[in-house]
Write a protein that holds these residues in place. Structure first.
Motif, PDB file in Angstrom:
ATOM      1  N   ILE A 110     108.478  -0.051  33.655  1.00  0.00           N
ATOM      2  CA  ILE A 110     108.877   1.116  32.867  1.00  0.00           C
ATOM      3  C   ILE A 110     108.885   0.757  31.384  1.00  0.00           C
ATOM      4  CG2 ILE A 110     110.809   2.686  32.380  1.00  0.00           C
ATOM      5  CD1 ILE A 110     111.463   2.503  35.417  1.00  0.00           C
ATOM      6  N   LEU A 111     109.383  -0.434  31.045  1.00  0.00           N
ATOM      7  CA  LEU A 111     109.404  -0.868  29.647  1.00  0.00           C
ATOM      8  C   LEU A 111     107.994  -0.990  29.078  1.00  0.00           C
ATOM      9  CD1 LEU A 111     112.197  -3.599  29.806  1.00  0.00           C
ATOM     10  CD2 LEU A 111     112.354  -1.344  28.743  1.00  0.00           C
ATOM     11  N   VAL A 112     107.098  -1.583  29.842  1.00  0.00           N
ATOM     12  CA  VAL A 112     105.716  -1.732  29.371  1.00  0.00           C
ATOM     13  C   VAL A 112     105.053  -0.365  29.219  1.00  0.00           C
ATOM     14  CG1 VAL A 112     103.426  -2.621  29.986  1.00  0.00           C
ATOM     15  CG2 VAL A 112     105.436  -4.068  30.257  1.00  0.00           C
ATOM     16  N   THR A 113     105.293   0.524  30.170  1.00  0.00           N
ATOM     17  CA  THR A 113     104.737   1.872  30.078  1.00  0.00           C
ATOM     18  C   THR A 113     105.285   2.606  28.858  1.00  0.00           C
ATOM     19  OG1 THR A 113     104.486   1.961  32.482  1.00  0.00           O
ATOM     20  CG2 THR A 113     104.478   4.066  31.305  1.00  0.00           C
ATOM     21  N   ALA A 114     106.593   2.491  28.628  1.00  0.00           N
ATOM     22  CA  ALA A 114     107.211   3.137  27.464  1.00  0.00           C
ATOM     23  C   ALA A 114     106.648   2.569  26.170  1.00  0.00           C
ATOM     24  CB  ALA A 114     108.722   2.961  27.514  1.00  0.00           C
ATOM     25  N   LEU A 115     106.429   1.257  26.134  1.00  0.00           N
ATOM     26  CA  LEU A 115     105.851   0.612  24.966  1.00  0.00           C
ATOM     27  C   LEU A 115     104.447   1.152  24.698  1.00  0.00           C
ATOM     28  CD1 LEU A 115     106.436  -1.730  22.929  1.00  0.00           C
ATOM     29  CD2 LEU A 115     105.174  -3.183  24.490  1.00  0.00           C
ATOM     30  N   CYS A 116     103.653   1.275  25.740  1.00  0.00           N
ATOM     31  CA  CYS A 116     102.285   1.799  25.593  1.00  0.00           C
ATOM     32  C   CYS A 116     102.294   3.259  25.146  1.00  0.00           C
ATOM     33  CB  CYS A 116     101.515   1.638  26.895  1.00  0.00           C
ATOM     34  SG  CYS A 116     101.169  -0.081  27.303  1.00  0.00           S
TER      35      CYS A 116
END
Length: 155
Positions: free
Chosen positions: A112-118
């Motif tokens: 979720i963090l990586v997706t939010a970052l992207c």
């Protein structure tokens, strides 16, 4: 904002054979300061001062704000990881900027963090595109050009 601040973290690499002191020498206080700059710019909505007000910029204002804030978060994470790499640097255990996504992925809710970052970086790309199309250049603009800040108040 200075050219150094703009390019701050974008061109940094940490070769695996650098010592802790060599890495610490590369750290510039502006790196983490840039994160604060973008977060403040989003919170204060300072980006609106230089955007021409029209139907598109009014409608996208929330996304533009989120994109500027996300850029601040990304710069902050990269700056923190550079500092972490400097503190733990050794020739046996190299660490650097390339580890940002790996580090986030390992955290609780990492995907979720990586997706939010992207998604945040896509929001910042939108901000850059809108800024390129609708930026008000004071010396070249006509008198009475309404900015997004004027139209939405607060600036």
């Amino acid at each position: 904002m200075s050219d150094h601040l703009k390019s701050g973290l974008a061109n940094r690499t940490l070769p695996s054979q650098q010592t802790r002191d060599e890495i610490l020498d590369q750290i510039n206080p502006d790196d983490l300061g840039a994160a604060g700059y973008y977060l403040h710019k989003a919170w204060d909505e300072g980006y609106r001062v230089h955007l021409r007000a029209n139907q598109l910029t009014r409608r996208l204002n929330t996304l533009l704000k989120m994109g500027v804030a996300a850029n601040g978060v990304v710069i902050g994470v990269i700056g923190a990881l550079i500092l972490k790499a400097a503190m733990s640097a050794s020739t046996e255990n190299p660490d650097g900027i390339g580890s940002v996504f790996d580090w986030l992925q390992e955290q609780v809710f990492g995907q979720i963090l990586v997706t939010a970052l992207c998604l945040g970086l896509l929001g910042f790309a939108l901000f850059c595109w809108i800024n390129a199309l609708y930026r008000v250049v004071p010396k070249a603009s006509q008198n009475g050009t309404e900015t997004l800040g004027d139209a939405l108040g607060g600036n």
